[in-house]
Design an enzyme around this catalytic site. Structure first.
Site, PDB file in Angstrom:
ATOM      1  N   GLU A 199       0.837  -1.209   0.000  1.00 50.40           N
ATOM      2  CA  GLU A 199       0.000   0.000   0.000  1.00 50.40           C
ATOM      3  C   GLU A 199       0.871   1.259   0.000  1.00 50.40           C
ATOM      4  OE1 GLU A 199      -3.000   0.417  -0.593  1.00 50.40           O
ATOM      5  OE2 GLU A 199      -3.870  -1.557  -0.359  1.00 50.40           O
TER       6      GLU A 199
ATOM      7  N   TYR B 271      -5.742   6.648   4.591  1.00 50.02           N
ATOM      8  CA  TYR B 271      -5.959   5.654   3.545  1.00 50.02           C
ATOM      9  C   TYR B 271      -5.284   4.329   3.911  1.00 50.02           C
ATOM     10  CZ  TYR B 271      -5.335   2.765  -0.412  1.00 50.02           C
ATOM     11  OH  TYR B 271      -5.317   1.649  -1.190  1.00 50.02           O
TER      12      TYR B 271
ATOM     13  N   ASP C 208      -9.435   5.865  -2.078  1.00 48.86           N
ATOM     14  CA  ASP C 208      -8.258   6.426  -2.755  1.00 48.86           C
ATOM     15  C   ASP C 208      -8.735   7.321  -3.905  1.00 48.86           C
ATOM     16  OD1 ASP C 208      -9.061   4.720  -4.749  1.00 48.86           O
ATOM     17  OD2 ASP C 208      -7.119   3.733  -5.001  1.00 48.86           O
TER      18      ASP C 208
END
Ligand code: SF4
Length: 287
Positions: A34, A117, A135
């Protein structure tokens, strides 16, 4: 049929086979992926991620290496501060959570360098917990399909999370699929420049399409400065010198990477301030 069901059915049939979607990929791998994916395209992340996890298969393994090694291994993924942040997160996970990536969003948010996020993405994708994950791609799909706007406008964590929460299915598994499906839809169908509405599962209900694709007239997020000739480019050139050398890089060598002394000095000062470079006898090196 609800938007979530439509997107989930489409996702199950059309998703790309990406390494971090494998069932046994693990929370650490998902956390690293990520962070790498935040500002780097998938195709460039995949090989670097594999090498990274081979070398540092756990937070404790990374925490045991100097931060400069993380920066060196980051290579040309860009925005190398992410390597330092990932290293700091690995140290914190090792010290506070006995080396186990936590599943709780607040505990994830308390780690250095882990933002809204990433914390929710790890909780949802690594642990299957029901959280809205938003996102840029998700924001764009919601803006178009639900709000009828061509663009999402400047981000707002609260508003963006509320908008996704309102669409999120109740079960953990459906919610996890929907988060991933919305991201995938924005990444490969409802793209920023050329949405492929003929291949979109939301084509019949999309408000922007139904309204005849009106142009966007709302506020815009700040546009990133051009890379060529930017301080970011000069920082990248200096970092490449530091990564490529096992001994300190002299100021004379750094002077060869960029002709403008003022901009070069500013870039070097920025790297020192960010902790990406350190001054040592004879020049500069990675931390
Ligand atoms: S119909 Fe077109 S604009 Fe609407 S969500 Fe799908 S790809 Fe995006």
């Amino acid at each position: 049929m609800s938007i979530a069901r439509v997107v989930n059915e489409w996702f199950v049939a059309n998703r790309r086979d990406l390494p971090w979607r494998a069932p046994d990929f693990g929370a650490w791998g998902i956390l690293v992926s990520e962070i790498m994916l935040q500002q780097t395209p998938v195709a460039r992340v995949i090989p670097r991620l594999a090498l990274w996890l081979e070398r540092w298969p756990s937070p404790a393994a990374l925490a045991a290496s100097p931060p400069g090694e993380a920066v060196r291994a980051w290579e040309r993924l860009g925005y190398p501060r992410r390597a330092l942040r990932l290293h700091a997160a690995a140290v914190a996970i090792t010290e506070r959570h006995s080396g186990v990536v936590p599943s709780d969003v607040d505990q994830l948010l308390a780690l250095p360098g882990i933002g809204d996020y990433t914390a929710r993405a790890v909780a949802a994708f690594a642990f299957g917990l029901r959280h809205p994950v938003v996102d840029t791609n998700v924001r764009r799909v919601i803006a178009r399909a639900i709000d009828g706007n061509a663009e999402a406008g400047p981000p707002s964590t609260r508003r963006d999370l509320e908008a996704m929460e309102a669409l999120l299915p109740h079960s953990d598994e459906d919610a996890r699929l929907f988060n991933a499906g919305m991201m995938e839809l924005g990444a490969i169908v409802c793209t920023a420049r050329a949405p492929r509405c003929d291949a979109c599962p939301l084509a019949d209900s999309c408000r922007w399409r139904a309204d005849g694709y009106p142009p966007y007239e709302g506020p815009r997020a700040a546009v990133q400065a051009k890379f060529d000739g930017s301080d970011r480019q000069v920082r990248g050139l200096i970092m490449a010198e530091l990564r490529g050398s096992d001994i300190p890089v002299s100021i004379a060598e750094i002077e060869t990477v960029w002709p403008d002394a003022v901009q070069r000095d500013r870039a070097l000062a920025g790297l020192l301030a960010d902790g990406l470079a350190v001054a040592v006898p004879g020049g500069y090196e990675l931390p």
